[in-house]
Design a protein around this motif. Structure first.
Motif, PDB file in Angstrom:
ATOM      1  N   TYR A  44       1.264  -3.726   2.299  1.00 25.20           N
ATOM      2  CA  TYR A  44       2.704  -3.938   2.221  1.00 25.20           C
ATOM      3  C   TYR A  44       3.047  -5.420   2.143  1.00 25.20           C
ATOM      4  CZ  TYR A  44       4.090   0.901   2.697  1.00 25.20           C
ATOM      5  OH  TYR A  44       4.300   2.232   2.457  1.00 25.20           O
ATOM      6  N   HIS A  45       2.265  -6.246   2.817  1.00 28.01           N
ATOM      7  CA  HIS A  45       2.459  -7.693   2.754  1.00 28.01           C
ATOM      8  C   HIS A  45       2.313  -8.167   1.306  1.00 28.01           C
ATOM      9  CE1 HIS A  45       1.402 -11.739   4.912  1.00 28.01           C
ATOM     10  NE2 HIS A  45       2.165 -11.953   3.861  1.00 28.01           N
ATOM     11  N   MET A  46       1.250  -7.738   0.657  1.00 35.40           N
ATOM     12  CA  MET A  46       0.985  -8.185  -0.710  1.00 35.40           C
ATOM     13  C   MET A  46       2.037  -7.657  -1.693  1.00 35.40           C
ATOM     14  SD  MET A  46      -2.596  -8.061  -2.809  1.00 35.40           S
ATOM     15  CE  MET A  46      -3.388  -9.130  -1.627  1.00 35.40           C
ATOM     16  N   ILE A  47       2.362  -6.402  -1.574  1.00 35.26           N
ATOM     17  CA  ILE A  47       3.354  -5.811  -2.487  1.00 35.26           C
ATOM     18  C   ILE A  47       4.691  -6.535  -2.367  1.00 35.26           C
ATOM     19  CG2 ILE A  47       4.793  -3.754  -2.867  1.00 35.26           C
ATOM     20  CD1 ILE A  47       2.214  -2.113  -2.129  1.00 35.26           C
ATOM     21  N   HIS A  48       5.101  -6.828  -1.146  1.00 35.25           N
ATOM     22  CA  HIS A  48       6.407  -7.462  -0.968  1.00 35.25           C
ATOM     23  C   HIS A  48       6.364  -8.962  -1.216  1.00 35.25           C
ATOM     24  CE1 HIS A  48       7.182  -3.453   0.488  1.00 35.25           C
ATOM     25  NE2 HIS A  48       8.423  -3.689   0.081  1.00 35.25           N
ATOM     26  N   ALA A  49       5.183  -9.565  -1.135  1.00 34.06           N
ATOM     27  CA  ALA A  49       5.050 -10.957  -1.587  1.00 34.06           C
ATOM     28  C   ALA A  49       5.256 -11.019  -3.102  1.00 34.06           C
ATOM     29  CB  ALA A  49       3.691 -11.514  -1.195  1.00 34.06           C
ATOM     30  N   ILE A  50       4.728 -10.042  -3.813  1.00 28.70           N
ATOM     31  CA  ILE A  50       4.987  -9.949  -5.255  1.00 28.70           C
ATOM     32  C   ILE A  50       6.486  -9.737  -5.478  1.00 28.70           C
ATOM     33  CG2 ILE A  50       4.619  -8.554  -7.345  1.00 28.70           C
ATOM     34  CD1 ILE A  50       1.734  -8.025  -6.234  1.00 28.70           C
TER      35      ILE A  50
END
Length: 122
Positions: A44-50
């Motif tokens: 979720y961290h990576m997806i929302h960083a995108i």
């Protein structure tokens, strides 16, 4: 400088570092369940960083409304609360930290809804 692009790129780097840390350093230290919790935080961290990067690109190329910036801040709050609580839960085993996670999830949902409102208005 677009703050959302900066926040997005920094969060991408942090999510990759934390993902690698989990895959290598934590694999033998956490139970399978707690490792899965940690990996959910990374995902979720990576997806929302995108998402922050996308918001930054939108804000920089199409002057829409303050709603676009609000979206970015909600996504950042979601990363901190959702992913942060899952990291802390998996590393400490303190189950009460899981009560924070849904607040981060609500921030994510609110952010995406606010972005949709910006498009509808724009």
């Amino acid at each position: 400088m677009n703050v959302m692009l900066l926040l997005g790129s920094v969060n991408m780097a942090v999510s990759v570092i934390l993902g690698a840390f989990g895959a290598h350093a934590l694999k033998k230290k956490l139970t399978a369940d707690m490792l899965a919790v940690y990996q959910t935080g990374v995902q979720y961290h990576m997806i929302h960083a995108i998402g922050l990067l996308i918001v930054g690109l939108i804000a920089g190329s199409v002057p829409m409304s303050p709603l676009v910036n609000i979206t970015g801040w909600l996504l950042l709050v979601g990363i901190i609360l959702f992913s942060g609580s899952l990291y802390a839960l998996s590393l400490t085993g303190i189950r009460k930290l899981g009560a924070i996670t849904p607040l981060g999830g609500l921030a994510f949902v609110a952010g995406w809804i606010v972005l949709a409102c910006a498009f509808i208005r724009g």
